[in-house]
Motif scaffolding. Structure first.
Motif, PDB file in Angstrom:
ATOM      1  N   HIS A  35      74.621  62.828  30.018  1.00  0.00           N
ATOM      2  CA  HIS A  35      74.367  61.712  30.925  1.00  0.00           C
ATOM      3  C   HIS A  35      74.253  62.209  32.363  1.00  0.00           C
ATOM      4  O   HIS A  35      73.382  61.778  33.127  1.00  0.00           O
ATOM      5  N   ARG A  36      75.121  63.130  32.728  1.00  0.00           N
ATOM      6  CA  ARG A  36      75.049  63.701  34.077  1.00  0.00           C
ATOM      7  C   ARG A  36      73.775  64.524  34.265  1.00  0.00           C
ATOM      8  O   ARG A  36      73.116  64.449  35.300  1.00  0.00           O
ATOM      9  N   GLY A  39      70.832  62.324  34.711  1.00  0.00           N
ATOM     10  CA  GLY A  39      70.809  61.769  36.063  1.00  0.00           C
ATOM     11  C   GLY A  39      70.193  62.729  37.050  1.00  0.00           C
ATOM     12  O   GLY A  39      69.403  62.329  37.921  1.00  0.00           O
ATOM     13  N   THR A  42      66.445  62.846  36.381  1.00  0.00           N
ATOM     14  CA  THR A  42      65.825  61.632  36.897  1.00  0.00           C
ATOM     15  C   THR A  42      65.692  61.688  38.414  1.00  0.00           C
ATOM     16  O   THR A  42      64.658  61.330  38.983  1.00  0.00           O
ATOM     17  N   HIS A  89      69.548  58.045  30.404  1.00  0.00           N
ATOM     18  CA  HIS A  89      70.462  57.708  31.490  1.00  0.00           C
ATOM     19  C   HIS A  89      70.723  56.195  31.533  1.00  0.00           C
ATOM     20  O   HIS A  89      71.853  55.766  31.782  1.00  0.00           O
ATOM     21  N   GLY A  93      74.227  54.775  30.548  1.00  0.00           N
ATOM     22  CA  GLY A  93      74.803  54.107  31.708  1.00  0.00           C
ATOM     23  C   GLY A  93      75.316  52.729  31.344  1.00  0.00           C
ATOM     24  O   GLY A  93      76.406  52.316  31.780  1.00  0.00           O
TER      25      GLY A  93
END
Length: 133
Positions: A35-36, A39, A42, A89, A93
């Motif tokens: 997920h990090r 990010g 993105t 993400h 999120g």
């Protein structure tokens, strides 16, 4: 205390695991790390997408140039990767927001929500690949 007694206290045997192949992260930890990373991908890809948007809106010739750039197989693959990272993400999120609200906090439900989120991302990734190509 003598200096030799202090050295004895420092020399306690401690567990050391230097073999990285034996370390196994739980699926929830892998999802959090990804997920990090998604990010960051993105965030960096915003510059690429804004440049492409600026080029396409600058003039009719700019639009033709942007269209010819995006016809390349490699560029389509990069765009698909950007979309997949963005979708990952977003989905994870939402999962993290639900966890902040008190859902999926137990290990069993957290693992189940991670698996469901991975399936949703896989489906959306295939769908975005169809849209790009």
């Amino acid at each position: 205390m003598k200096l030799s007694e202090q050295n004895v206290k420092v020399k306690k045997p401690r567990p050391v695991n230097l073999d990285l192949q034996t370390i196994r992260f739980p699926l929830t930890a892998i999802a959090s790390i990804l997920h990090r990373i998604s990010g960051v991908i993105t965030f960096v890809s915003i510059a690429i997408l804004l440049w492409l948007l600026n080029l396409s809106l600058s003039s009719p010739d700019g639009f033709t140039t942007a269209a010819s750039i995006t016809n390349s197989w490699l560029v389509k693959f990069v765009l698909w990767g950007i979309l997949t990272a963005l979708l990952y993400h977003i989905v994870f999120g939402i999962r993290h927001l639900l966890m902040d609200l008190g859902y999926f906090e137990e290990m069993e439900t957290g693992l189940a929500s991670t698996k469901v989120s991975f399936v949703i991302v896989a489906i959306l990734s295939v769908f975005s690949g169809v849209l790009v190509w």
